[in-house]
Design an enzyme around this catalytic site. Structure first.
Site, short mmCIF file in Angstrom:
data_model
loop_
_atom_site.label_atom_id
_atom_site.label_comp_id
_atom_site.label_asym_id
_atom_site.label_seq_id
_atom_site.Cartn_x
_atom_site.Cartn_y
_atom_site.Cartn_z
N ASP A 193 -7.15 2.82 -6.34
CA ASP A 193 -6.14 1.84 -6.72
C ASP A 193 -6.05 1.77 -8.24
OD1 ASP A 193 -4.61 -0.81 -6.62
OD2 ASP A 193 -5.09 -0.52 -4.52
N HIS A 229 -3.82 -5.46 -8.85
CA HIS A 229 -3.66 -5.01 -7.48
C HIS A 229 -4.98 -4.53 -6.87
CE1 HIS A 229 -2.30 -2.25 -4.21
NE2 HIS A 229 -1.29 -3.10 -4.11
N ASN A 317 6.40 -0.78 2.11
CA ASN A 317 7.11 -2.07 2.08
C ASN A 317 8.62 -1.92 1.94
OD1 ASN A 317 4.53 -3.17 1.99
ND2 ASN A 317 4.57 -3.43 -0.23
N SER A 381 -0.14 -3.49 1.34
CA SER A 381 -1.33 -3.32 0.51
C SER A 381 -2.40 -4.33 0.86
CB SER A 381 -0.98 -3.48 -0.97
OG SER A 381 -0.52 -2.29 -1.53
#
Length: 507
Positions: A193, A229, A317, A381
């Site tokens: 990430d 994130h 998404n 996520s």
């Protein structure tokens, strides 16, 4: 083998990707709708009878590229530390190295003058030159842009805060599962990430920066998250203190494949995947996506899974009926998002290849220390690390369980939530999965088990699966042991699983 070909657009960069499905064959997405790194390509070559060693392959390749306006920018085996630094190393002696070469060939990041050539022109020229020089070209692909998969309105905090994440963990039965295991520091979960905030008060004890690496930009040892994130994702997998993860104990490996802007590349993520496998990661979490189908990317996933790692990825998404890459690869577990009512989030991609659902709407977890430490985010996520944490709990009980065994176990125990096209096998149930895995699954009837269960007594040897009654409740033994007054079922959840409680206790 199922074949899927898609493109992915990140809401972070508002890039729309056109894709389509054709049964039984991959379909190339419209390249003008997919963001790539200009002047970069991923090259994979096979063994050549004219080259007697890997060193010889690299030296000759580097020389050939320089002669023809190409630049050898990175060697995948070397940058992931899979290739031995010992100059007398015997090629293929390391099993992971051998698997990488067999599945992917020798893979490199190659630069070309984008101002002079289009990608197609550069690919054609490079392939011709390599073929003429005696190389076996396995593939030449663009270096696609990949992004974090959170939604644009993800940090809204206009509802009551639940610091213990009660609804989402109860939905997948985490509290009950903790009676069997809370995880283990021996279980390694690689977070691919934006990095992890390793000084976070709810993460610092779990983050092993010594195992981490940066494949996005800057120093290779800089795995600090400055975007938020990766820290949010990590906290859902495993955290402590003001919040808790699905795992209450784990080792988190920060592998930075997305930069501080939330963007990365397919090549960088391939590096991260293989590096994680090299570090013996039990689970890889990829809450990211982008680009089109990539053979080298798929091969990297296959190789890591072959080595014993389970890979979990977010479906995307885009409000679309297709699954994003890398979640769309067969060897990867694809996770979509549901809200607190068990309904699929409208943004959550679905369709062929969707495996499971997990909570992903307004999830409370760790965030950057400089930005208040905790926040609500929404997206696939956020659903993905729930399942990665679930897999981590399974791996804490059985280190050798394979990716396919995990998939089959979660499918068998998942709670159906709707049609399989939109919900896959359903919402994961880690409690049922752990019961099945440990052989402690017990069917509890209203009266039968209470009446038939043996009364618990001290100074007795109990076997795995023994069912007893104690203080009006029914328990099943999850670890063989000799009982004592201090090890009664009510105060030793590591030994006894509460499978039926009285109405008074339930209240």
């Amino acid at each position: 083998m199922k074949k899927r070909k898609i493109g992915l657009a990140s809401l972070l960069i508002l890039v729309l990707i056109t894709c389509c499905f054709m049964s039984g064959e991959k379909v190339t997405a419209m390249t003008e709708d997919i963001e790539v790194i200009p002047g970069e390509m991923i090259l994979s070559i096979g063994d050549s009878s004219s080259m007697q060693s890997e060193e010889g392959i690299n030296q000759n390749l580097d020389s050939l590229l320089q002669e023809n306006e190409f630049v050898l920018k990175d060697d995948l085996l070397e940058s992931t530390e899979i290739k031995s630094e010992d100059e007398f190393h015997i090629l293929g002696q390391d099993s992971l190295e051998n698997d990488v070469i067999e599945n992917m060939g020798y893979t490199y990041l190659v630069g070309y003058p984008s101002g002079e050539y289009t990608f197609e022109q550069a690919r054609t020229k490079l392939e011709e030159q390599l073929t003429d020089a005696g190389y076996e070209v396995k593939g030449i692909e663009p270096n696609y842009v990949m992004t974090a998969l959170e939604t644009a309105d993800s940090q809204e905090q206009d509802y009551d805060i639940n610091p213990n994440q009660k609804w989402n963990y109860e939905m997948i039965q985490v509290p009950k599962a903790w009676k069997i295991t809370t995880g283990s520091s021996n279980t390694r979960v690689a977070i691919l990430d934006t990095g992890i905030d390793n000084v976070h008060p709810s993460l610092s004890k779990y983050v092993d920066t010594g195992l981490g690496k940066n494949f996005a930009s800057g120093s290779s040892t800089d795995t600090m998250d400055r975007q938020g994130h990766g820290t949010h994702v990590a906290g859902t997998v495993a955290s402590y203190g003001n919040v808790t993860g699905v795992m209450r104990t784990a080792t988190l490996i920060p592998i930075k494949v997305l930069g501080d802007n939330g963007k990365g590349t397919t090549y960088g993520i391939q590096q991260g995947i293989l590096y994680a496998a090299k570090q013996n990661a039990d689970v890889i979490n990829m809450s990211l996506g982008g680009g089109a189908y990539s053979k080298s990317f798929e091969s990297a996933c296959n190789t890591a899974v072959q080595s014993g790692t389970v890979i979990v990825a977010a479906t995307g998404n885009e409000y679309k009926s297709y699954i994003s890459y890398p979640a769309a690869y067969d060897s990867v577990i694809a996770v979509g998002a549901v809200d607190n009512k068990g309904q699929r989030g409208s943004f959550s991609n679905y369709g062929k290849g969707l495996d499971f659902m997990a909570p992903g709407v307004k999830i409370y977890s760790t965030y950057l220390t400089s930005d208040g430490s905790y926040a609500y985010l929404t997206g696939t996520s956020m659903a993905c690390p729930h399942v990665a944490g679930v897999v981590g709990l399974l791996k804490s009980v059985d280190k050798d369980i394979t990716a396919e065994q995990v998939r089959a176990l979660l499918k068998e125990t998942a709670k159906p939530a709707g049609n399989s096209n939109e919900y896959g096998a359903g919402i994961v149930d880690v409690d049922k999965a752990l019961q099945k895995l440990t052989g402690t699954e017990v069917t509890v009837n209203d009266d039968t088990n209470v009446l038939n269960a043996e009364k618990w007594v001290p100074a007795q040897q109990y076997k795995l699966g023994s069912v007893v009654s104690y203080d009006g409740n029914v328990y099943v033994c999850v670890k063989a042991h000799k009982s004592s007054e201090g090890l009664n079922p009510a105060n030793t959840p590591a030994l006894w699983y509460l499978c039926e409680e009285t109405e008074e206790d339930a209240a």
